[in-house]
Write a protein that holds these residues in place. Structure first.
Motif, short mmCIF file in Angstrom:
data_model
loop_
_atom_site.label_atom_id
_atom_site.label_comp_id
_atom_site.label_asym_id
_atom_site.label_seq_id
_atom_site.Cartn_x
_atom_site.Cartn_y
_atom_site.Cartn_z
N VAL A 1 -1.10 9.38 -3.51
CA VAL A 1 -2.06 10.17 -4.28
C VAL A 1 -1.92 11.62 -3.86
O VAL A 1 -1.98 11.95 -2.68
CB VAL A 1 -3.50 9.67 -4.04
N THR A 2 -1.74 12.50 -4.83
CA THR A 2 -1.55 13.91 -4.53
C THR A 2 -2.90 14.62 -4.42
O THR A 2 -3.94 14.11 -4.84
CB THR A 2 -0.71 14.58 -5.63
N ASP A 3 -2.85 15.83 -3.85
CA ASP A 3 -4.07 16.63 -3.75
C ASP A 3 -4.61 16.99 -5.12
O ASP A 3 -5.83 17.09 -5.31
CB ASP A 3 -3.78 17.91 -2.96
N ALA A 4 -3.72 17.18 -6.09
CA ALA A 4 -4.18 17.50 -7.44
C ALA A 4 -4.98 16.34 -8.05
O ALA A 4 -6.00 16.56 -8.72
CB ALA A 4 -2.98 17.83 -8.33
N ASP A 5 -4.54 15.10 -7.80
CA ASP A 5 -5.28 13.93 -8.31
C ASP A 5 -6.67 13.87 -7.70
O ASP A 5 -7.67 13.61 -8.40
CB ASP A 5 -4.51 12.64 -8.00
#
Length: 426
Positions: A176-180
């Motif tokens: 999971v990315t920081d943007a998500d």
């Protein structure tokens, strides 16, 4: 020409019903046989009714009569239960506080009785008991609030660090990315900050707060009068029953009261042991909010199975956020150890067989209580189930003693000689 006057040849052309020619390919002998297990039914085995032509067999067997009798009675009982449940749900704002008052009465009535034995009138004794309860609860809440206010800054920093650790774990293990994560938080913020949602939540909070305040006053008034005039109130309720049912109603209520007092007092002891054990473990591990954890565990212990699970999870989460995974694992071991001590030693010893309820009945009672009255319903569901279990067993003649009966010790009989006759007993 009438039927009897017709020639034999003409009448034979019409086949008689039931006497057709047998099929040349069928096993015709089976129709003439009778199974060994078939018993010819007598006329009295069926339901018969009177009519202008005499007794008529309706073909209703005794088994069908019994089944139909059970069926309509079962439907009537189910309808009565549904009506009672609907009435309780509709009047839950009154029923729940009164039930809480009864539970508090079962817990606090020894204090009122002790004050009355100390030459204090019953009314002032009940008032002092209620005031003592209010002061105690207010003191506990003040203690928790003061501790939270003192450690709020430190705890908020630890929570921020814990959230960052969780984000790192999600980014590494779940891809999971920081943007998500940022998008999810933004959507949550938009949902909460929308005008309709805020107005709806504010209205719900205001209504709930009003109900809580009103229920609190009803519970306190009920507690005072139950402590002050409990015997008179119960006698009045018994007089509402028909004369033939008053004895059973009175004995059922008294049996239920014995089970209720045993349940409430044993639950208080179990909750105190849970709270002290888990809070002591949290203090040794250096966790914050030790008092708050202890009070949460104490309150949660009143909801069997579910309450212990939730309060234990909260304690472990505080350890995870404040001290890391290793301390959280140790805290989990402490929670499991204390709860095992409660389940296998304290509860069987304190409650015994008199108020034992099957675990399935406990889960179903808690679920029903949550549906009817939320958290408060979950708190009062299990003692209500225990009381109903005691009443049903008593009415069915299956009373269970809190302890097995003990034999009465016999005093040894001494014998002394009599001057003019044989030996006699004292």
């Amino acid at each position: 020409m009438s039927e009897p006057d017709k020639p034999e040849q003409e009448r034979s052309d019409v086949p008689e019903v039931g006497r057709d020619e047998p099929s040349p390919v069928a096993d015709n002998d089976v129709a003439e046989g009778v199974s060994d297990t078939v018993v010819p039914a007598a006329a009295e085995d069926h339901l018969t009714v009177s009519s202008s032509r005499g007794r008529v067999d309706t073909g209703v067997t005794p088994g069908m009569q019994i089944a139909s009798a059970w069926a309509w009675r079962f439907l009537v009982v189910v309808a009565a239960v549904l009506v009672i449940a609907y009435a309780m749900r509709y009047l839950s704002e009154v029923v729940v506080p009164v039930t809480v008052g009864i539970l508090l009465t079962a817990l606090l009535i020894p204090i009122t009785n002790a004050l009355q034995k100390a030459k204090l009138a019953r009314g002032p004794a009940a008032g002092i008991t209620v005031v003592f309860t209010i002061v105690l609860v207010a003191g506990l809440l003040t203690l928790v609030g003061a501790q939270i206010a003192t450690q709020f800054e430190n705890l908020s920093t630890q929570v921020g660090e814990g959230v960052q650790k969780l984000r790192d774990l999600a980014r590494i293990n779940l891809n999971v990315t920081d943007a998500d994560i940022t998008d999810a938080l933004n959507r949550l913020r938009d949902t909460v900050m929308s005008g309709g949602a805020i107005g709806q939540r504010a209205a719900e909070v205001g209504t709930t707060a009003t109900h809580v305040v009103a229920g609190l006053f009803i519970a306190l008034f009920s507690l005072f009068f139950f402590l002050y005039q409990g015997e008179q109130i119960w006698a009045w309720l018994v007089r509402l029953f028909p004369r033939q049912a008053r004895e059973k109603a009175d004995s059922s209520g008294r049996k239920a009261w014995v089970s209720l007092t045993a349940f409430v007092r044993a639950t208080i002891i179990v909750a105190a042991v849970d709270a002290i054990g888990i809070a002591l473990g949290a203090a040794i591990l250096g966790l914050p909010l030790v008092s708050a954890i202890g009070i949460l565990v104490f309150v949660g212990a009143f909801v069997p199975v579910v309450g212990a699970l939730v309060s234990g999870i909260v304690a472990v989460l505080v350890a995870l956020v404040a001290k890391g995974p290793l301390v959280a694992i140790i805290m989990l071991a402490v929670v499991i150890g204390v709860q095992q001590l409660e389940a296998h030693v304290l509860q069987p010893f304190l409650l015994g067989r008199a108020v034992s309820v099957h675990p399935l009945a406990v889960i179903l009672a808690i679920a029903t209580g949550v549906v009817v009255a939320g958290i408060v319903g979950a708190l009062i569901a299990v003692p209500t189930a225990a009381v109903l279990n005691t009443i049903v067993n008593h009415l069915a003649g299956n009373d269970v003693d809190p302890e097995p009966p003990r034999p009465i010790p016999r005093r040894p009989v001494r014998r002394r000689p009599v001057a003019d006759g044989p030996v006699a007993d004292d």
